[in-house]
Motif scaffolding. Structure first.
Motif, mmCIF file in Angstrom:
data_model
loop_
_atom_site.group_PDB
_atom_site.id
_atom_site.type_symbol
_atom_site.label_atom_id
_atom_site.label_comp_id
_atom_site.label_asym_id
_atom_site.label_seq_id
_atom_site.Cartn_x
_atom_site.Cartn_y
_atom_site.Cartn_z
ATOM 1 N N PHE A 181 0.841 -1.189 0.000
ATOM 2 C CA PHE A 181 0.000 0.000 0.000
ATOM 3 C C PHE A 181 0.880 1.244 0.000
ATOM 4 O O PHE A 181 2.051 1.205 0.380
ATOM 5 N N ASP A 182 0.322 2.345 -0.441
ATOM 6 C CA ASP A 182 1.070 3.591 -0.606
ATOM 7 C C ASP A 182 1.708 4.037 0.708
ATOM 8 O O ASP A 182 1.025 4.197 1.725
ATOM 9 N N VAL A 183 3.039 4.229 0.696
ATOM 10 C CA VAL A 183 3.773 4.548 1.920
ATOM 11 C C VAL A 183 3.346 5.898 2.499
ATOM 12 O O VAL A 183 3.279 6.054 3.729
ATOM 13 N N ILE A 184 3.023 6.863 1.662
ATOM 14 C CA ILE A 184 2.587 8.169 2.168
ATOM 15 C C ILE A 184 1.262 8.023 2.913
ATOM 16 O O ILE A 184 1.071 8.565 3.999
ATOM 17 N N GLY A 185 0.350 7.246 2.330
ATOM 18 C CA GLY A 185 -0.926 6.987 2.985
ATOM 19 C C GLY A 185 -0.751 6.291 4.321
ATOM 20 O O GLY A 185 -1.455 6.591 5.295
ATOM 21 N N LYS A 186 0.229 5.388 4.416
ATOM 22 C CA LYS A 186 0.464 4.670 5.670
ATOM 23 C C LYS A 186 0.968 5.620 6.759
ATOM 24 O O LYS A 186 0.561 5.523 7.918
ATOM 25 N N TYR A 187 1.841 6.549 6.379
ATOM 26 C CA TYR A 187 2.339 7.516 7.366
ATOM 27 C C TYR A 187 1.239 8.465 7.819
ATOM 28 O O TYR A 187 1.128 8.784 9.009
ATOM 29 N N VAL A 188 0.428 8.936 6.876
ATOM 30 C CA VAL A 188 -0.683 9.836 7.233
ATOM 31 C C VAL A 188 -1.638 9.135 8.188
ATOM 32 O O VAL A 188 -2.061 9.699 9.207
ATOM 33 N N LYS A 189 -1.949 7.889 7.880
ATOM 34 C CA LYS A 189 -2.853 7.122 8.740
ATOM 35 C C LYS A 189 -2.282 6.948 10.140
ATOM 36 O O LYS A 189 -2.977 7.088 11.149
ATOM 37 N N ARG A 190 -0.984 6.674 10.227
ATOM 38 C CA ARG A 190 -0.310 6.504 11.524
ATOM 39 C C ARG A 190 -0.338 7.809 12.318
ATOM 40 O O ARG A 190 -0.608 7.818 13.527
ATOM 41 N N LEU A 191 -0.060 8.925 11.649
ATOM 42 C CA LEU A 191 -0.068 10.215 12.326
ATOM 43 C C LEU A 191 -1.457 10.562 12.847
ATOM 44 O O LEU A 191 -1.608 11.125 13.938
#
Length: 196
Positions: A181-191
């Motif tokens: 899955f898109d790494v940027i989306g994963k970071y946004v979701k985590r934040l």
């Protein structure tokens, strides 16, 4: 780091287990350009080249990789999507791909659409991965755009070139694929989770 733009297809010529590890030997048109310790994405899984002989090379997958990806179901003769690591300063034609598969997905539908194809995949929503409409997804190492994003399901549109030059042409209903899955989306979701 990779881009999800497949360079070539490789053919599995040997599979050898050693303890919980799997040594995978692949025949490839890019073998003569590889070197020991080089990273190559195999169906989206980053593996290190450990040996080169003639037009074949060998990489090793450990248990964690085998548990999370479709590598454990590979058979001699299977075709594998291959991409070497991105060069600094090169164009990023696909999207940022780490070569770290998040989970497996299952192909649930294939339909032809006047010269292109739509493939639909489901995945385990319990792991918390998500897609968004027109967002990026990597399937077996191929950088693609999501269409028809739903809960634990999405589709992608495949043009003839991609169909012919990747292992999408071998997919059937029930085929297991590697999803990153898109790494940027994963970071946004985590934040967002941390800010709750």
């Amino acid at each position: 780091m990779f881009t999800g733009i497949i360079e070539t297809l490789g053919k599995i010529t040997s599979l050898r287990t050693e303890g919980e590890n799997l040594h995978i030997t692949i025949e490839s048109s890019i073998t003569d350009e590889l070197k020991i310790d080089q990273s190559v994405a195999h169906n989206g899984v980053c593996l290190t080249v450990i040996a080169i002989e003639g037009n074949t090379y060998t990489a090793t997958a450990i248990k964690e990789t085998l548990d999370k990806t479709n590598l454990g179901s590979w058979e001699i003769g299977d075709t594998v999507n291959l991409e070497r690591a991105m060069k600094m300063g090169a164009r990023l034609d696909g999207h940022i791909v780490q070569g770290h598969v998040d989970e497996q997905g299952t192909c649930t539908a294939i339909s032809e659409a006047g010269g292109s194809w739509y493939f639909t995949f489901t995945y385990n929503s319990i792991q918390g991965n998500i897609t968004i409409e027109k967002g990026s997804i990597t399937i077996n190492g191929v950088s693609l755009t999501v269409v028809n994003s739903k809960e634990a399901e999405f589709s992608v549109a495949i043009i003839p070139y991609t169909y012919e030059h990747t292992n999408f042409s071998s997919f059937e209903i029930g085929t297991k694929v590697n999803l990153e899955f898109d790494v940027i989306g994963k970071y946004v979701k985590r934040l967002m989770r941390l800010s709750e």
